[in-house]
Design a protein around this motif. Sequence first.
Motif, mmCIF file in Angstrom:
data_model
loop_
_atom_site.group_PDB
_atom_site.id
_atom_site.type_symbol
_atom_site.label_atom_id
_atom_site.label_comp_id
_atom_site.label_asym_id
_atom_site.label_seq_id
_atom_site.Cartn_x
_atom_site.Cartn_y
_atom_site.Cartn_z
ATOM 1 N N MET A 1 -4.974 -5.230 15.849
ATOM 2 C CA MET A 1 -6.194 -6.034 15.882
ATOM 3 C C MET A 1 -6.815 -6.188 14.493
ATOM 4 N N GLN A 2 -6.690 -5.157 13.647
ATOM 5 C CA GLN A 2 -7.334 -5.193 12.327
ATOM 6 C C GLN A 2 -6.399 -5.605 11.199
ATOM 7 N N GLY A 3 -5.083 -5.530 11.429
ATOM 8 C CA GLY A 3 -4.132 -5.865 10.378
ATOM 9 C C GLY A 3 -4.021 -4.800 9.307
ATOM 10 N N LYS A 4 -4.422 -3.561 9.630
ATOM 11 C CA LYS A 4 -4.366 -2.449 8.679
ATOM 12 C C LYS A 4 -3.646 -1.270 9.323
ATOM 13 N N PRO A 5 -2.914 -0.468 8.532
ATOM 14 C CA PRO A 5 -2.175 0.658 9.110
ATOM 15 C C PRO A 5 -3.048 1.886 9.326
ATOM 16 N N PHE A 6 -2.747 2.617 10.388
ATOM 17 C CA PHE A 6 -3.396 3.899 10.668
ATOM 18 C C PHE A 6 -4.925 3.806 10.612
ATOM 19 N N THR B 1 -7.270 5.820 -3.387
ATOM 20 C CA THR B 1 -7.184 6.271 -4.778
ATOM 21 C C THR B 1 -5.776 6.535 -5.276
ATOM 22 N N ASN B 2 -4.903 7.129 -4.427
ATOM 23 C CA ASN B 2 -3.589 7.490 -4.947
ATOM 24 C C ASN B 2 -2.450 7.389 -3.931
ATOM 25 N N CYS B 3 -2.677 6.676 -2.825
ATOM 26 C CA CYS B 3 -1.642 6.520 -1.799
ATOM 27 C C CYS B 3 -1.470 5.059 -1.387
ATOM 28 N N TYR B 4 -0.321 4.778 -0.827
ATOM 29 C CA TYR B 4 -0.091 3.508 -0.137
ATOM 30 C C TYR B 4 0.491 3.867 1.223
ATOM 31 N N ILE B 5 0.017 3.183 2.274
ATOM 32 C CA ILE B 5 0.450 3.476 3.632
ATOM 33 C C ILE B 5 1.145 2.252 4.215
ATOM 34 N N ALA B 6 2.333 2.464 4.771
ATOM 35 C CA ALA B 6 3.107 1.367 5.359
ATOM 36 C C ALA B 6 3.823 1.888 6.601
ATOM 37 N N GLU C 1 5.794 4.702 11.823
ATOM 38 C CA GLU C 1 6.825 3.945 12.533
ATOM 39 C C GLU C 1 6.420 2.508 12.813
ATOM 40 N N GLY C 2 5.160 2.272 13.202
ATOM 41 C CA GLY C 2 4.723 0.915 13.510
ATOM 42 C C GLY C 2 3.262 0.888 13.908
ATOM 43 N N PRO C 3 2.652 -0.289 13.899
ATOM 44 C CA PRO C 3 1.239 -0.412 14.254
ATOM 45 C C PRO C 3 0.992 -0.147 15.740
ATOM 46 N N HIS D 1 -0.885 -9.751 17.219
ATOM 47 C CA HIS D 1 -2.114 -10.442 16.837
ATOM 48 C C HIS D 1 -2.165 -10.594 15.311
ATOM 49 N N ASN D 2 -1.824 -9.525 14.632
ATOM 50 C CA ASN D 2 -1.793 -9.544 13.166
ATOM 51 C C ASN D 2 -0.584 -8.757 12.678
ATOM 52 N N VAL D 3 -0.023 -9.177 11.556
ATOM 53 C CA VAL D 3 0.971 -8.334 10.897
ATOM 54 C C VAL D 3 0.225 -7.223 10.165
ATOM 55 N N VAL D 4 0.929 -6.131 9.927
ATOM 56 C CA VAL D 4 0.331 -4.990 9.232
ATOM 57 C C VAL D 4 1.248 -4.617 8.061
ATOM 58 N N PRO D 5 1.118 -5.325 6.930
ATOM 59 C CA PRO D 5 2.028 -5.084 5.804
ATOM 60 C C PRO D 5 1.885 -3.691 5.201
#
Length: 251
Positions: free
Chosen positions: A117-122, A143-148, A109-111, A91-95
């Motif tokens: 549905m939201q296009g956001k990880p975790f 504030t200090n992380c990036y999640i992929a 590992e993956g969405p 439905h959406n990519v999750v960059p």
Amino acid sequence: MKAEEKQTLFNLLKTADAYNSGYTRDIFASERTFEDDTEVPQSAAVVETVVSEEKDEIPAEAASSEGGVTLDAICGKIARCTRCGLARTRHNVVPGMGVEHPEVLVIGEGPGHDEDMQGKPFVGKAGVLLDKMLNAIQLDRNTNCYIANIVKCRPPENRNPLPEEQDACFGFLEAQIHILKPKMILCMGKIAIEKLMNESIPISIRHGEFFDYNGIPVMPTYHPSALLRNEELKRPAWEDLKKFRAKLNTL
């Protein structure tokens, strides 16, 4: 390519051209000077490879002030990606999401369904637990992380991403790491650490160990979904996180 190799190739092409024209010209009458190519760092080459196929499609505002490729440009290409079959069922990519200059990059590992549905990880139940885990060691996606993730589209029925799906998507993650330049990487689960390190790593035995990815310390721990299924794993995961925080404090 070295200058000598370029000269040899040039001479071969000139000889072939002279043969086709019946040797009516002095094939080496026009001299050429060649120089060695400048080597490109491997991480920078990864970024160039990821964006080169659609270079003209990257908007001008996606270029950084230094002329390099930005995170927005990579995310834009992920949004257009059709490299594997997951593109047909998403439905959406999750960059990914988080700050652009993070202390820590968190890799899953993956969405799942909620992420798709939201296009956001975790952002599902596992995401709520992940946020609590990160907050416990003074980390936060705002504030200090990036999640992929290893793959940017949801595998059907939340199955594990296939090797070919991981391969198709991994270049995007490599480019993100090059741009983000995190101090440390936290891998959630077996698939994330094995793909990043390109080796078999039993998570039940090697969770909490430190690995090295191009000079960046990496630690794997249990995926939040595993903790939701088996609460006995929460204690060892907490010990991993404390060790991770202690290492981060030294950097």
